[in-house]
Design an enzyme around this catalytic site. Structure first.
Site, PDB file in Angstrom:
ATOM      1  N   GLU A  28     -55.273   6.465  -2.555  1.00 40.31           N
ATOM      2  CA  GLU A  28     -54.707   6.868  -3.836  1.00 40.31           C
ATOM      3  C   GLU A  28     -54.375   5.570  -4.556  1.00 40.31           C
ATOM      4  OE1 GLU A  28     -51.705  10.337  -4.419  1.00 40.31           O
ATOM      5  OE2 GLU A  28     -50.541   8.516  -4.065  1.00 40.31           O
ATOM      6  N   ASP A  48     -57.126   1.734 -19.569  1.00 34.86           N
ATOM      7  CA  ASP A  48     -57.747   1.143 -18.377  1.00 34.86           C
ATOM      8  C   ASP A  48     -58.875   0.229 -18.832  1.00 34.86           C
ATOM      9  OD1 ASP A  48     -56.113   2.650 -16.741  1.00 34.86           O
ATOM     10  OD2 ASP A  48     -57.729   3.673 -15.705  1.00 34.86           O
ATOM     11  N   ARG A  59     -61.055 -16.146 -15.635  1.00 26.67           N
ATOM     12  CA  ARG A  59     -60.628 -15.451 -16.856  1.00 26.67           C
ATOM     13  C   ARG A  59     -59.115 -15.604 -16.952  1.00 26.67           C
ATOM     14  NH1 ARG A  59     -64.583 -11.575 -18.759  1.00 26.67           N
ATOM     15  NH2 ARG A  59     -66.301 -11.385 -17.280  1.00 26.67           N
ATOM     16  N   HIS A  62     -54.122 -15.136 -19.895  1.00 26.27           N
ATOM     17  CA  HIS A  62     -53.989 -14.294 -21.078  1.00 26.27           C
ATOM     18  C   HIS A  62     -52.681 -13.503 -21.097  1.00 26.27           C
ATOM     19  CE1 HIS A  62     -58.607 -14.143 -20.582  1.00 26.27           C
ATOM     20  NE2 HIS A  62     -58.275 -15.204 -21.277  1.00 26.27           N
ATOM     21  N   LYS A  72     -49.271  -4.802 -16.696  1.00 27.50           N
ATOM     22  CA  LYS A  72     -50.583  -4.449 -16.146  1.00 27.50           C
ATOM     23  C   LYS A  72     -50.456  -4.135 -14.663  1.00 27.50           C
ATOM     24  CE  LYS A  72     -52.872  -7.760 -19.188  1.00 27.50           C
ATOM     25  NZ  LYS A  72     -53.584  -9.045 -19.219  1.00 27.50           N
ATOM     26  N   TYR A 132     -57.886  -2.965 -14.438  1.00 29.99           N
ATOM     27  CA  TYR A 132     -56.453  -3.036 -14.720  1.00 29.99           C
ATOM     28  C   TYR A 132     -56.019  -1.976 -15.714  1.00 29.99           C
ATOM     29  CZ  TYR A 132     -58.253  -6.359 -18.287  1.00 29.99           C
ATOM     30  OH  TYR A 132     -58.959  -6.976 -19.281  1.00 29.99           O
ATOM     31  N   ASP A 170     -61.248 -19.567 -23.371  1.00 32.68           N
ATOM     32  CA  ASP A 170     -60.364 -19.994 -22.292  1.00 32.68           C
ATOM     33  C   ASP A 170     -60.390 -21.503 -22.090  1.00 32.68           C
ATOM     34  OD1 ASP A 170     -59.524 -17.433 -21.874  1.00 32.68           O
ATOM     35  OD2 ASP A 170     -60.821 -17.065 -20.149  1.00 32.68           O
TER      36      ASP A 170
END
Length: 181
Positions: A28, A48, A59, A62, A72, A132, A170
Site C-alpha cells: 500500500e 501526482d 534533478r 527545486h 511532497k 511524487y 539546474d
C-alpha cells in the site's frame, strides 16, 4: 506503514508494509488516515508527478515559494536514486541543513518532504522512475531552485561531478546566499 524521523524537523521516511511471495510483491503506497495519524500532519495531496531519468541525471534542488509552497511524498517505482532535501525554513532548528537517503525499488521507502524544503535526486541505476505526490499544484511563477553544488550547503553527492547530467536550468540556479542572505 512505519514512520521514521530524519535529522530534519518535519521530514520523515515512510516504510510501507511489503508483502512478498512467489508472485512478486504488494504494498500500500499511501493511506491518508494512517499517514496523517502516524506523522501528526493533515496533508491533502492534489497532484501526482512522475519522471524517468537515466544514470547520472541530477534533478534539483527545486522548491516552490510563498502560497504555492509544496509538501511532497516521493518514492522510486523503478531503479535507485540518492534523494536530497534541504530545510529552507529560517525559523526551523534545522535551517540550512540537508539530509540524503537512498530510495530504490528494493527498499520501497518513501520520503516526506515538507513545505519550505528544497528537493532533488540523482539517478544511481541505469534508469529510474520517480514518483511524487504534491499538496499544492505546480505554479511556474513560484518555482525556485538552488544550485546543487553550493559550497555553503556542502552536499556530497558521492558522484563524479563531470559525469552528472543536468538541465540547463539546474546548471545555473542561484546559490543559497543569493536567495537567503
Amino acid at each position: 506503514m512505519q514512520i521514521e524521523k530524519t535529522p530534519l524537523k518535519d521530514c520523515f521516511i515512510i516504510k510501507p508494509q511489503v508483502f512478498r511471495d512467489n508472485r512478486g510483491i504488494f504494498l500500500e503506497s499511501y493511506h491518508k488516515k494512517k499517514f496523517n495519524r502516524l506523522t501528526g500532519l493533515d496533508t491533502e495531496f492534489v497532484q501526482d508527478n512522475q519522471s524517468v531519468s537515466s544514470y547520472g541525471v541530477l534533478r534539483g534542488m527545486h522548491f516552490q515559494k510563498g502560497e504555492f509552497a509544496q509538501s511532497k511524498l516521493v518514492r522510486v517505482i523503478h531503479g535507485k536514486v540518492l534523494d536530497v532535501v534541504i530545510d529552507l525554513r529560517p525559523d526551523s532548528p534545522t535551517f540550512k541543513k540537508h539530509f540524503k537517503v537512498v530510495l530504490d525499488d528494493e527498499n520501497l521507502q518513501q520520503l516526506y518532504v515538507p513545505k519550505g524544503f528544497a528537493h532533488g535526486f540523482l539517478t544511481l541505476s541505469e534508469t529510474s522512475v520517480f514518483a511524487y505526490k504534491c499538496d499544492q499544484y505546480y505554479y511556474p511563477g513560484s518555482e525556485q531552485g538552488i544550485i546543487y553544488n553550493d559550497p555553503e550547503l556542502n552536499i556530497d553527492w558521492d558522484f563524479p561531478e563531470d559525469k552528472l547530467i543536468l538541465s540547463e536550468k539546474d546548471r545555473v540556479q542561484p546559490g543559497f546566499k543569493e536567495l537567503f542572505e
